[in-house]
Motif scaffolding. Structure first.
Motif, PDB file in Angstrom:
ATOM      1  N   ALA A  82      -7.211   1.132   1.622  1.00 23.83           N
ATOM      2  CA  ALA A  82      -6.286   0.059   1.254  1.00 23.83           C
ATOM      3  C   ALA A  82      -5.709  -0.616   2.493  1.00 23.83           C
ATOM      4  N   VAL A  83      -5.333   0.172   3.488  1.00 24.50           N
ATOM      5  CA  VAL A  83      -4.804  -0.399   4.733  1.00 24.50           C
ATOM      6  C   VAL A  83      -5.904  -1.181   5.459  1.00 24.50           C
TER       7      VAL A  83
ATOM      8  N   GLY B 160      -8.355  -2.670   4.060  1.00 26.82           N
ATOM      9  CA  GLY B 160      -8.545  -3.902   3.307  1.00 26.82           C
ATOM     10  C   GLY B 160      -7.517  -4.960   3.665  1.00 26.82           C
ATOM     11  N   VAL B 161      -6.256  -4.541   3.876  1.00 22.80           N
ATOM     12  CA  VAL B 161      -5.218  -5.498   4.272  1.00 22.80           C
ATOM     13  C   VAL B 161      -5.568  -6.142   5.602  1.00 22.80           C
TER      14      VAL B 161
ATOM     15  N   THR C 114       0.812  -1.216   0.000  1.00 25.51           N
ATOM     16  CA  THR C 114       0.000   0.000   0.000  1.00 25.51           C
ATOM     17  C   THR C 114       0.842   1.261   0.000  1.00 25.51           C
TER      18      THR C 114
ATOM     19  N   TRP D 111      -8.702   6.615  -0.147  1.00 23.41           N
ATOM     20  CA  TRP D 111      -8.255   5.385  -0.799  1.00 23.41           C
ATOM     21  C   TRP D 111      -7.076   4.757  -0.065  1.00 23.41           C
ATOM     22  N   GLY D 112      -6.167   5.585   0.436  1.00 24.95           N
ATOM     23  CA  GLY D 112      -5.038   5.034   1.183  1.00 24.95           C
ATOM     24  C   GLY D 112      -5.475   4.366   2.465  1.00 24.95           C
TER      25      GLY D 112
END
Length: 373
Positions: A276-277, A279-280, A230, A272-273
């Protein structure tokens, strides 16, 4: 009314059990560091025995094992300290910028729908500043009060942290002799079955520890690689800490998630950042809960994946956070006992008795018309 010898023995054992339970309840704060020390000694004892087999004296092997454990715990703790010390000042600096970006996003969203939307950044900043300043005296007085009230508890915690390794060291020095003395208290006719039960329990708990360490290693690699993909600068310390902290169910993952989202918010400053984290961490939690723990831990100790999930939920509901922490090792011990009970039942006369012979067919009673004829 007279009692039989068997009934008297049963009442005596019940009275002893109640007395022991009450004594343990009253002494639970004192016994906690000793129980923790016993757990540490049990976990470290195989390593000390391996060092002893290579010619290392027991006193030195016990000291090396405890030193290594303390260093690992300190390393895990030091992974989180730089993250917090770096993120807190950045968070204070970035709050005005984040509010400005949020105001711009709201204005753009309102413009699309023909509405004039705006966030009063100065008003929010003043409200936050007033909230902190107005309650500052109350916060400080409350903190001091809690420190005074809980001073003994805080001192007890730190005292236990110092006392537990010392007691564990002496337990490791005299472990074999203590185990032998306890076994001498077991009636001779029961020693073989008790020893077999303890050996099987020890094997199952060893499998649990090895499986849990494997899960921690896999998740540490997964979170580190996922966060690095990410673009997060603090991917290594946050990922390794999250992977190792999953040994404490839910709490370790939750703390790692908060650190990861906070770091993403300050570094990327975009939805979005942060997504993304998040989502991880979502993928990691799903993989850990439904694949890694059931497969690498549950199968090693003989528990079905569904049984692992049920054990975590049941122990958590009954005993809270401590129940979640001990759910799998306690389930492993219970599994050994259930296997023994099942084996005894399958070898008992109740199970092995031949089936009863079929009942003879009932004779039909003659109908009245048959008698008349």
């Amino acid at each position: 009314m007279t009692f039989t010898p068997y009934q008297l023995r049963l009442v005596a054992w019940a009275a002893i059990a109640v007395a022991v339970w009450l004594l343990l309840t009253m002494l639970s704060p004192v016994l906690m560091p000793f129980l923790l020390s016993a757990v540490l000694a049990y976990v470290l004892h195989p390593g000390v025995e391996r060092l002893r087999a290579k010619g290392v004296p027991r006193w030195l092997g016990a000291g090396l094992a405890l030193t290594l454990l303390v260093m690992v715990l300190l390393a895990v703790l030091l992974l989180i300290v730089p993250v917090i010390t770096k993120q807190v000042p950045l968070f204070k600096e970035q709050v005005p910028l984040l509010l400005d970006k949020a105001s711009e996003g709201v204005q753009q969203l309102g413009a699309r729908f023909g509405m004039a939307l705006q966030i009063d950044v100065s008003l929010i900043q003043g409200w936050l500043r007033g909230l902190v300043v107005a309650n500052e005296s109350e916060l400080i007085s409350g903190l001091l009060s809690s420190l005074r009230i809980g001073g003994s508890a805080v001192a007890a915690v730190f005292g236990n942290l110092v006392l537990a390794p010392i007691v564990a060291y002496y337990l490791l020095l005299d472990w074999d002799n203590m185990v032998a003395r306890v076994k001498q208290l077991i009636p001779p006719r029961w020693r073989a079955s008790v020893q077999s039960f303890l050996d099987e329990t020890d094997e199952v708990l060893g499998q649990y520890l090895r499986g849990q360490l494997l899960v921690m290693g896999v998740l540490a690699v997964f979170y580190t690689v996922g966060l690095a993909l990410t673009g997060l600068d603090l991917a290594l310390p946050i990922g390794v800490f999250t992977g190792l902290a999953v040994f404490v169910p839910y709490l370790g993952f939750g703390l790692g998630l908060v650190l990861g989202l906070l770091a993403a918010l300050l570094e990327f400053q975009s939805v979005w950042g942060v997504a993304a984290v998040a989502g991880v961490y979502t993928v990691g939690q799903v993989v850990e809960s439904f694949f890694l723990t059931p497969r690498l831990v549950g199968e090693r100790i003989g528990l079905h994946p569904i049984a692992v999930i049920f054990a975590l939920m049941a122990f958590g509901h009954l005993f809270g956070f401590v129940g979640v922490l001990v759910a799998l090792p306690a389930s492993a011990v219970l599994l050994v006992g259930i296997r023994r009970v099942q084996a005894g039942y399958l070898a008992s006369d109740i199970y092995l008795q031949p089936p009863l012979p079929p009942a003879p067919p009932a004779q039909r009673r003659p109908a009245p018309e048959d008698k008349a004829s």
